[in-house]
Design an enzyme around this catalytic site. Structure first.
Site, mmCIF file in Angstrom:
data_model
loop_
_atom_site.group_PDB
_atom_site.id
_atom_site.type_symbol
_atom_site.label_atom_id
_atom_site.label_comp_id
_atom_site.label_asym_id
_atom_site.label_seq_id
_atom_site.Cartn_x
_atom_site.Cartn_y
_atom_site.Cartn_z
ATOM 1 N N ARG A 196 -4.601 46.175 4.985
ATOM 2 C CA ARG A 196 -4.148 45.323 6.089
ATOM 3 C C ARG A 196 -3.195 44.224 5.609
ATOM 4 N NH1 ARG A 196 -6.629 45.522 10.844
ATOM 5 N NH2 ARG A 196 -6.298 43.303 11.230
ATOM 6 N N ASP B 142 1.250 41.433 17.195
ATOM 7 C CA ASP B 142 0.097 42.341 17.189
ATOM 8 C C ASP B 142 0.499 43.683 16.577
ATOM 9 O OD1 ASP B 142 -2.484 43.158 17.608
ATOM 10 O OD2 ASP B 142 -2.375 43.183 19.792
ATOM 11 N N GLY B 143 -0.451 44.272 15.863
ATOM 12 C CA GLY B 143 -0.239 45.613 15.324
ATOM 13 C C GLY B 143 0.009 45.665 13.827
ATOM 14 N N ASN B 144 -0.123 44.539 13.139
ATOM 15 C CA ASN B 144 0.082 44.563 11.678
ATOM 16 C C ASN B 144 -0.917 45.504 11.005
ATOM 17 O OD1 ASN B 144 1.944 42.576 12.106
ATOM 18 N ND2 ASN B 144 0.813 40.935 11.081
ATOM 19 N N GLU C 79 -9.935 32.514 17.611
ATOM 20 C CA GLU C 79 -10.916 33.598 17.401
ATOM 21 C C GLU C 79 -10.662 34.357 16.095
ATOM 22 O OE1 GLU C 79 -9.559 33.193 20.629
ATOM 23 O OE2 GLU C 79 -11.415 32.087 21.006
ATOM 24 N N ASN C 80 -9.461 34.237 15.568
ATOM 25 C CA ASN C 80 -9.112 35.010 14.365
ATOM 26 C C ASN C 80 -9.889 34.602 13.111
ATOM 27 O OD1 ASN C 80 -5.622 35.451 15.334
ATOM 28 N ND2 ASN C 80 -7.329 36.895 15.508
ATOM 29 N N TRP C 81 -10.597 33.455 13.169
ATOM 30 C CA TRP C 81 -11.433 33.057 12.018
ATOM 31 C C TRP C 81 -12.557 34.060 11.810
ATOM 32 C CZ3 TRP C 81 -9.332 29.383 9.133
ATOM 33 C CH2 TRP C 81 -8.533 28.406 9.743
ATOM 34 N N HIS D 115 0.384 42.553 7.084
ATOM 35 C CA HIS D 115 0.696 41.140 7.333
ATOM 36 C C HIS D 115 1.949 40.710 6.560
ATOM 37 C CE1 HIS D 115 -2.808 40.844 9.707
ATOM 38 N NE2 HIS D 115 -3.692 40.830 8.719
ATOM 39 N N SER E 268 -5.146 32.954 16.276
ATOM 40 C CA SER E 268 -5.880 32.326 17.377
ATOM 41 C C SER E 268 -7.166 31.684 16.856
ATOM 42 C CB SER E 268 -6.222 33.377 18.436
ATOM 43 O OG SER E 268 -7.310 34.161 17.979
HETATM 44 C C1 FPP Z 1 -1.654 40.733 14.351
HETATM 45 O O1 FPP Z 1 -1.918 42.009 13.887
HETATM 46 C C2 FPP Z 1 -1.450 39.811 13.255
HETATM 47 C C3 FPP Z 1 -2.127 38.659 13.022
HETATM 48 C C4 FPP Z 1 -3.127 38.117 13.950
HETATM 49 C C5 FPP Z 1 -1.823 37.906 11.781
HETATM 50 C C6 FPP Z 1 -0.734 36.893 11.765
HETATM 51 C C7 FPP Z 1 0.682 37.320 11.680
HETATM 52 C C8 FPP Z 1 1.414 37.503 10.559
HETATM 53 C C9 FPP Z 1 0.866 37.497 9.195
HETATM 54 C C10 FPP Z 1 2.869 37.701 10.669
HETATM 55 C C11 FPP Z 1 3.619 36.550 10.057
HETATM 56 C C12 FPP Z 1 3.352 35.232 10.659
HETATM 57 C C13 FPP Z 1 3.523 34.024 10.019
HETATM 58 C C14 FPP Z 1 3.392 32.754 10.767
HETATM 59 C C15 FPP Z 1 3.887 33.924 8.596
HETATM 60 P P1 FPP Z 1 -3.404 42.548 13.758
HETATM 61 O O2 FPP Z 1 -3.919 42.224 12.394
HETATM 62 O O3 FPP Z 1 -4.217 41.987 14.880
HETATM 63 O O4 FPP Z 1 -3.152 44.080 13.918
HETATM 64 P P2 FPP Z 1 -4.120 45.182 14.510
HETATM 65 O O5 FPP Z 1 -4.448 44.797 15.920
HETATM 66 O O6 FPP Z 1 -3.302 46.428 14.431
HETATM 67 O O7 FPP Z 1 -5.324 45.222 13.606
#
Ligand code: FPP
Length: 233
Positions: free
Chosen positions: A30, A17-19, A65-67, A34, A63
């Site tokens: 964003r 979390d936090g990308n 829900e991420n779709w 990632h 997850s």
């Molecule tokens: C969380 O940060 C990140 C995700 C849900 C995306 C998936 C993870 C990656 C791309 C890292 C590498 C993983 C793989 C398997 C290659 P967020 O986007 O929810 O950050 P935010 O809450 O700060 O917006």
């Protein structure tokens, strides 16, 4: 650094979390967050397996829900996952078995093919396991288990039966869950497996979670007094 850590988890889970916030803080898109998150993931996986000899690492990458994220972001994430699970995986992570957790029926074809191929090619690796949660939901994992138990006509269901139908069948118990970025939620991550796991919520955004942060997390784990419901030692 490592020889000071004696009691290490056998199975560690990361809720990435936090990308997005990492990128925003730097005035970047964003996607840059990632991309940086991918680099961190490789570093952390290698540290866990090859420095600390933790046999199982579980990652919550995407997850169910991420779709709901913007299509452009979803497409970018799917392309990152595809690259990550391609043949290079076996060169980058020798002796690691890739185990995909999640409903693969919704994966784009490219990802479905690369993930399946690498899972098959790495199947015999027994030293380390990487459970990669993509289109994963802990509740869906339990529903899937129940349906498969019914399909197989099992009777007298006990805890072991359920465990035998999870993605983590036969693996060591989940000991420790780390969620970066300061959010203190499980968000549907490994709901069965988390039963006795210790939790840790560092405020660091995932792309900045590096060797030192992992070391601090493992030190924190070591300091916890795990009782599994029994009397304090
Ligand atoms: C969380 O940060 C990140 C995700 C849900 C995306 C998936 C993870 C990656 C791309 C890292 C590498 C993983 C793989 C398997 C290659 P967020 O986007 O929810 O950050 P935010 O809450 O700060 O917006």
């Amino acid at each position: 650094m490592t020889n000071k850590l004696e009691r290490l988890p056998k199975h560690i889970g990361f809720i990435i979390d936090g990308n997005g916030r990492w990128a925003k803080e730097r005035g970047l898109p964003r996607s840059a967050g990632h991309k940086a998150g991918c680099k961190t993931l490789s570093l952390i996986i290698k540290e866990c397996f090859y420095t600390y000899n933790i046999p199982v690492v579980s990652i919550y990458a995407f997850s169910t829900e991420n779709w709901n994220r913007p299509q452009k972001e979803v497409d970018y994430l799917m392309s990152l996952f595809k690259d990550y699970t391609s043949k290079d995986f076996l060169n980058e992570f020798p002796e690691v078995k890739l185990n995909i957790m999640g409903d693969e029926s919704k994966f784009p074809d490219g990802l479905a093919n690369s993930a399946r191929e690498t899972a098959v090619l790495s199947e015999k690796n027994s030293k380390y396991i990487l459970n990669l949660g993509i289109n994963y939901s802990g509740q869906d994992e339990l529903v899937r288990a129940v349906n498969n138990i019914i399909r197989d006509g099992k009777k007298d269901i006990d805890r072991q039966t359920i465990e035998d139908y999870l993605y983590t069948k036969g693996q060591p118990k989940l000991d420790f869950v780390v969620r970066t970025s300061g959010e203190q939620r499980l968000s549907n991550f490994m709901l069965w497996q988390v039963a006795y796991a210790e939790m840790y919520f560092p405020t660091t955004y995932w792309p900045s979670f590096k060797k030192k942060e992992l070391y601090n997390a493992l030190k924190e784990f070591q300091g916890r007094n795990r009782r599994f419901g029994a009397i304090k030692e």
